[in-house]
Write a protein that holds these residues in place. Structure first.
Motif, PDB file in Angstrom:
ATOM      1  N   TYR A   1       0.709  -1.197  -0.016  1.00  0.00           N
ATOM      2  CA  TYR A   1      -0.043   0.139  -0.094  1.00  0.00           C
ATOM      3  C   TYR A   1       0.826   1.176   0.086  1.00  0.00           C
TER       4      TYR A   1
ATOM      5  N   SER B   1       0.722   3.826  -3.269  1.00  0.00           N
ATOM      6  CA  SER B   1      -0.069   5.214  -2.759  1.00  0.00           C
ATOM      7  C   SER B   1       1.091   6.090  -3.048  1.00  0.00           C
ATOM      8  N   TYR B   2       2.159   6.153  -2.593  1.00  0.00           N
ATOM      9  CA  TYR B   2       3.448   7.218  -2.607  1.00  0.00           C
ATOM     10  C   TYR B   2       3.522   7.324  -4.241  1.00  0.00           C
TER      11      TYR B   2
ATOM     12  N   GLY C   1       1.249   6.878  -6.592  1.00  0.00           N
ATOM     13  CA  GLY C   1       0.078   7.625  -7.167  1.00  0.00           C
ATOM     14  C   GLY C   1       0.292   8.878  -6.669  1.00  0.00           C
ATOM     15  N   LEU C   2       0.769   9.381  -5.591  1.00  0.00           N
ATOM     16  CA  LEU C   2       0.601  10.727  -5.158  1.00  0.00           C
ATOM     17  C   LEU C   2       1.557  11.462  -5.868  1.00  0.00           C
TER      18      LEU C   2
ATOM     19  N   TYR D   1      -7.592  12.698  -6.242  1.00  0.00           N
ATOM     20  CA  TYR D   1      -7.224  11.618  -5.104  1.00  0.00           C
ATOM     21  C   TYR D   1      -7.922  10.755  -4.888  1.00  0.00           C
TER      22      TYR D   1
ATOM     23  N   MET E   1      -7.888   7.622  -7.080  1.00  0.00           N
ATOM     24  CA  MET E   1      -6.378   7.091  -7.055  1.00  0.00           C
ATOM     25  C   MET E   1      -6.409   6.355  -5.861  1.00  0.00           C
ATOM     26  N   PHE E   2      -7.145   6.589  -4.842  1.00  0.00           N
ATOM     27  CA  PHE E   2      -6.919   6.019  -3.519  1.00  0.00           C
ATOM     28  C   PHE E   2      -7.783   4.931  -3.540  1.00  0.00           C
TER      29      PHE E   2
ATOM     30  N   VAL F   1      -5.663   2.422  -5.621  1.00  0.00           N
ATOM     31  CA  VAL F   1      -4.610   1.818  -4.904  1.00  0.00           C
ATOM     32  C   VAL F   1      -5.303   0.761  -3.719  1.00  0.00           C
ATOM     33  N   TYR F   2      -6.305   1.047  -3.426  1.00  0.00           N
ATOM     34  CA  TYR F   2      -6.838   0.146  -2.611  1.00  0.00           C
ATOM     35  C   TYR F   2      -6.981  -1.560  -3.054  1.00  0.00           C
TER      36      TYR F   2
ATOM     37  N   THR G   1      -3.934  -3.062  -4.173  1.00  0.00           N
ATOM     38  CA  THR G   1      -3.278  -3.599  -3.135  1.00  0.00           C
ATOM     39  C   THR G   1      -3.910  -4.974  -2.815  1.00  0.00           C
TER      40      THR G   1
END
Length: 97
Positions: free
Chosen positions: A52, A56-57, A59-60, A77, A80-81, A84-85, A88
């Protein structure tokens, strides 16, 4: 007695089944098994946190360097999150099996 996993096996096959020499009541775990059990319990959460964190880093960094001119950055965001979830969970299942 020889320790094998979660039970004990008699080291002397000629020992009488009723003999209690070297046998104690209750569950027995050797130090190596307790350490392995602790590592197994920590491996999953640490693996998920690492996956994760890296995704996530990344993606940011990608979104912040994209120079998006949005009225609210949560428009970028939030999807994206969520992605990411989901990624992951998928990667954790692939790596964990």
């Amino acid at each position: 007695m020889i320790h094998r996993g979660d039970h004990l096996v008699r080291s002397n096959p000629k020992q009488q089944p009723g003999a209690t020499e070297g046998i104690t009541a209750g569950p027995i775990a050797c130090q190596g098994c307790m350490e392995a059990s602790l590592l197994n319990k920590l491996a999953g959460p640490l693996r998920r946190a690492l996956i994760y964190g890296v995704i996530s880093y990344s993606g940011l960094v990608l979104i912040n360097n994209a120079e998006l001119n949005l009225p609210n950055m949560w428009i970028a965001y939030l999807p994206m999150f969520i992605g990411v979830y989901v990624l992951t969970l998928w990667l954790d299942r692939k790596v964990g099996s």
